[in-house]
Design an enzyme around this catalytic site. Structure first.
Site, PDB file in Angstrom:
ATOM      1  N   PHE A 141       0.881  -1.379   0.017  1.00  0.00           N
ATOM      2  CA  PHE A 141      -0.067   0.077   0.230  1.00  0.00           C
ATOM      3  C   PHE A 141       0.991   1.103   0.050  1.00  0.00           C
ATOM      4  O   PHE A 141       1.755   1.334   0.782  1.00  0.00           O
ATOM      5  CB  PHE A 141      -0.786   0.111   1.297  1.00  0.00           C
ATOM      6  CG  PHE A 141      -1.946   1.213   1.115  1.00  0.00           C
ATOM      7  CD1 PHE A 141      -3.023   1.081   0.365  1.00  0.00           C
ATOM      8  CD2 PHE A 141      -1.693   2.536   1.822  1.00  0.00           C
ATOM      9  CE1 PHE A 141      -3.979   2.068   0.271  1.00  0.00           C
ATOM     10  CE2 PHE A 141      -2.473   3.326   1.783  1.00  0.00           C
ATOM     11  CZ  PHE A 141      -3.636   3.516   0.825  1.00  0.00           C
ATOM     12  N   ASP A 226       9.334   2.605   1.345  1.00  0.00           N
ATOM     13  CA  ASP A 226       7.993   3.276   1.802  1.00  0.00           C
ATOM     14  C   ASP A 226       8.061   3.134   3.520  1.00  0.00           C
ATOM     15  O   ASP A 226       7.800   2.177   4.104  1.00  0.00           O
ATOM     16  CB  ASP A 226       7.009   2.930   1.282  1.00  0.00           C
ATOM     17  CG  ASP A 226       5.720   3.548   1.755  1.00  0.00           C
ATOM     18  OD1 ASP A 226       5.590   4.193   2.600  1.00  0.00           O
ATOM     19  OD2 ASP A 226       4.590   3.446   1.072  1.00  0.00           O
ATOM     20  N   LYS A 255       2.844  10.692   7.943  1.00  0.00           N
ATOM     21  CA  LYS A 255       2.075  10.057   9.028  1.00  0.00           C
ATOM     22  C   LYS A 255       2.652  10.827  10.433  1.00  0.00           C
ATOM     23  O   LYS A 255       2.450  11.763  10.671  1.00  0.00           O
ATOM     24  CB  LYS A 255       2.007   8.841   9.250  1.00  0.00           C
ATOM     25  CG  LYS A 255       0.888   7.906   8.213  1.00  0.00           C
ATOM     26  CD  LYS A 255       0.615   6.698   8.684  1.00  0.00           C
ATOM     27  CE  LYS A 255      -0.286   5.875   7.338  1.00  0.00           C
ATOM     28  NZ  LYS A 255      -1.455   6.017   7.955  1.00  0.00           N
TER      29      LYS A 255
HETATM   30  C1  PLP Z   1       3.084   2.576   3.960  1.00  0.00           C
HETATM   31  C2  PLP Z   1       1.994   3.562   3.654  1.00  0.00           C
HETATM   32  N1  PLP Z   1       2.227   4.478   2.528  1.00  0.00           N
HETATM   33  C3  PLP Z   1       1.404   5.409   1.877  1.00  0.00           C
HETATM   34  C4  PLP Z   1       0.602   5.549   2.937  1.00  0.00           C
HETATM   35  C5  PLP Z   1      -0.322   6.700   2.132  1.00  0.00           C
HETATM   36  O1  PLP Z   1      -0.400   7.898   3.156  1.00  0.00           O
HETATM   37  P1  PLP Z   1      -1.308   9.040   3.305  1.00  0.00           P
HETATM   38  O2  PLP Z   1      -2.624   8.295   3.471  1.00  0.00           O
HETATM   39  O3  PLP Z   1      -0.876  10.181   3.965  1.00  0.00           O
HETATM   40  O4  PLP Z   1      -1.582   9.542   1.638  1.00  0.00           O
HETATM   41  C6  PLP Z   1       0.066   4.767   4.010  1.00  0.00           C
HETATM   42  C7  PLP Z   1      -1.296   5.194   4.646  1.00  0.00           C
HETATM   43  O5  PLP Z   1      -1.594   4.414   5.192  1.00  0.00           O
HETATM   44  C8  PLP Z   1       1.141   3.806   4.279  1.00  0.00           C
HETATM   45  O6  PLP Z   1       0.652   2.931   5.106  1.00  0.00           O
END
Ligand code: PLP
Length: 406
Positions: A141, A226, A255
């Site tokens: 994700f 990520d 986050k």
């Molecule tokens: C690993 C990871 N990457 C990207 C995102 C996306 O972040 P945002 O919701 O701030 O766009 C998330 C959100 O849960 C995530 O857990």
């Protein structure tokens, strides 16, 4: 001076909001530390942390002070000008990590969007347009923009929006042989979450990340971590890559970085950063003084041995009690994760019922998270008091007892 506001309730959501979320039946109105109160004055313990965001809990005095001090000074100037909080934050991140350079944006998806664009740009500049393929992992994700859902590759997020971004493939997570079979000289980047967060809190094996690093080097591909969910102390190190001793070329963060104020970032090296020359990428709000002032305060507190060691100790406190509860009620087959990103895998009998556990916890005054239908996730504040952990887990045990009895 406060202006009288019209009363609102949960039912309004179904009338005036786009129905892409299904929020809980109550509306939180106030938070302090690891406690939250709803409109009726009911108090809940928060082990959800706004999905791994409220790294210092709610209304932490240092964050409130940083935000209000900056709010009285300067909110926004755009990137036509730079600003002091952004420069201080970049310096702190660079000093604390492998990186030489930072780019700021407003969310995790935007950070990954920038990371993927940078990887393609570097490959384009150095090797030509043929080298544009990105390898991601199954069940990953990376956000909800079109590029990031395409890289995430989960049909439930990416189907039904017309043509996807092409040049992306997916290999099973933690499977080095599969990555080896897929990678080629056309690969510009491999992107990995050091712990897959949304799809079940699955930690990477050290040998997998080491092997991915070697394969990327061999094929002149960039390794992107990520760390939107794992970053900023969540796992007990400032960034999870530090546990593994495997350094990425680009790291995305968001986050927890803002502790609840929206901010995202990518971190990278001088050599790569130079490919995003003036005009190649940008955002109006990215690196705004308010977000950066708060993130500076977050880092000053989180990046200390006291907090990071505390995360490791609190992990043990959560894990041992969750294992006990899971065994006693036949609820969990495994408790996994690192630091304060913990996933409880439901047993066969409870498979697919993470939402029921979420609801039962809420009934007992506890906020938890799901990570897919089969895993209950905990992502509390990194400074959650031991007394709050114990009381929250007492509530969780009551929820487990009621749920399994029913
Ligand atoms: C690993 C990871 N990457 C990207 C995102 C996306 O972040 P945002 O919701 O701030 O766009 C998330 C959100 O849960 C995530 O857990």
């Amino acid at each position: 001076m406060s202006v009288e506001q019209a009363p609102v309730q949960r039912a309004d959501f179904d009338q005036v909001m786009v129905p892409n979320y299904a929020p809980a039946a109550f509306i939180p109105v106030r938070g302090a530390g690891s406690r939250v109160w709803d409109q009726s004055g009911r108090e809940l313990i928060d082990f959800a942390g706004g999905i791994a965001v409220n790294v210092l809990g709610h209304a932490h005095p240092a964050l409130v002070a940083a935000l209000t001090e900056q709010a009285n000074k300067l909110w926004h100037v755009s990137n036509v000008f730079t600003n002091e909080p952004a420069l201080r934050l970049a310096r702190k991140l660079v000093d604390a990590t492998f990186a030489d350079r930072a780019f700021f944006c407003n969310s995790g998806a935007e950070a990954n969007e920038a990371a993927f664009k940078l990887a393609r740009r570097v490959a384009h500049d150095r090797f030509g347009p043929e080298k544009n393929e990105i390898i991601a992992t199954v069940n990953s994700f990376h956000g909800r923009t079109l590029f990031t859902v395409s890289v995430g590759g989960q049909p439930k997020y990416s189907d039904g929006f017309g043509p996807k971004i092409t040049g992306i493939s997916h290999v099973p997570y933690n499977d080095l042989e599969a990555l080896k079979a897929q990678i080629s000289d056309k690969t510009c980047a491999v992107v990995i979450e050091p712990i897959q967060g949304e799809s079940g809190v699955v930690p990477a094996d050290k040998a997998y990340l080491q092997g991915a690093r070697e394969l990327c080097d061999k094929h002149n591909a960039l390794l992107i971590f990520d760390e939107v969910q794992t970053g900023v102390g969540r796992t007990g190190e400032l960034y999870a890559y530090m546990h593994y001793g495997v350094t990425p070329d680009i790291l995305s963060s968001a986050k927890s970085l803002g502790g609840g104020f929206p901010i995202g970032a990518i971190l990278t090296t001088d050599d790569l950063a130079k490919h995003l020359a003036v005009g190649t990428h940008g955002t109006t709000y990215g690196g705004n003084p308010l977000g950066c002032a708060v993130a500076n305060a977050v880092l000053d507190i989180v990046n200390t041995p006291e907090v990071l060691d505390g995360v490791k100790a609190k992990h043990e406190r959560f894990k041992s009690r969750l294992e006990q509860i899971g065994e006693k009620y036949g609820l969990f087959s495994l408790v996994r994760g690192r630091g304060l990103l913990i996933g409880c895998v439901l047993t066969e009998a409870w498979k697919g019922k993470a939402k029921d556990v979420f609801n039962a916890a809420e009934q007992e005054g506890l906020m938890v998270l799901q990570a897919g239908p089969d895993v209950v996730r905990f992502a509390p504040s990194l400074v959650v008091e031991d007394a709050d952990i114990d009381e929250g887990l007492d509530r969780f045990e009551r929820a487990a007892a009621k749920l399994t009895k029913a």
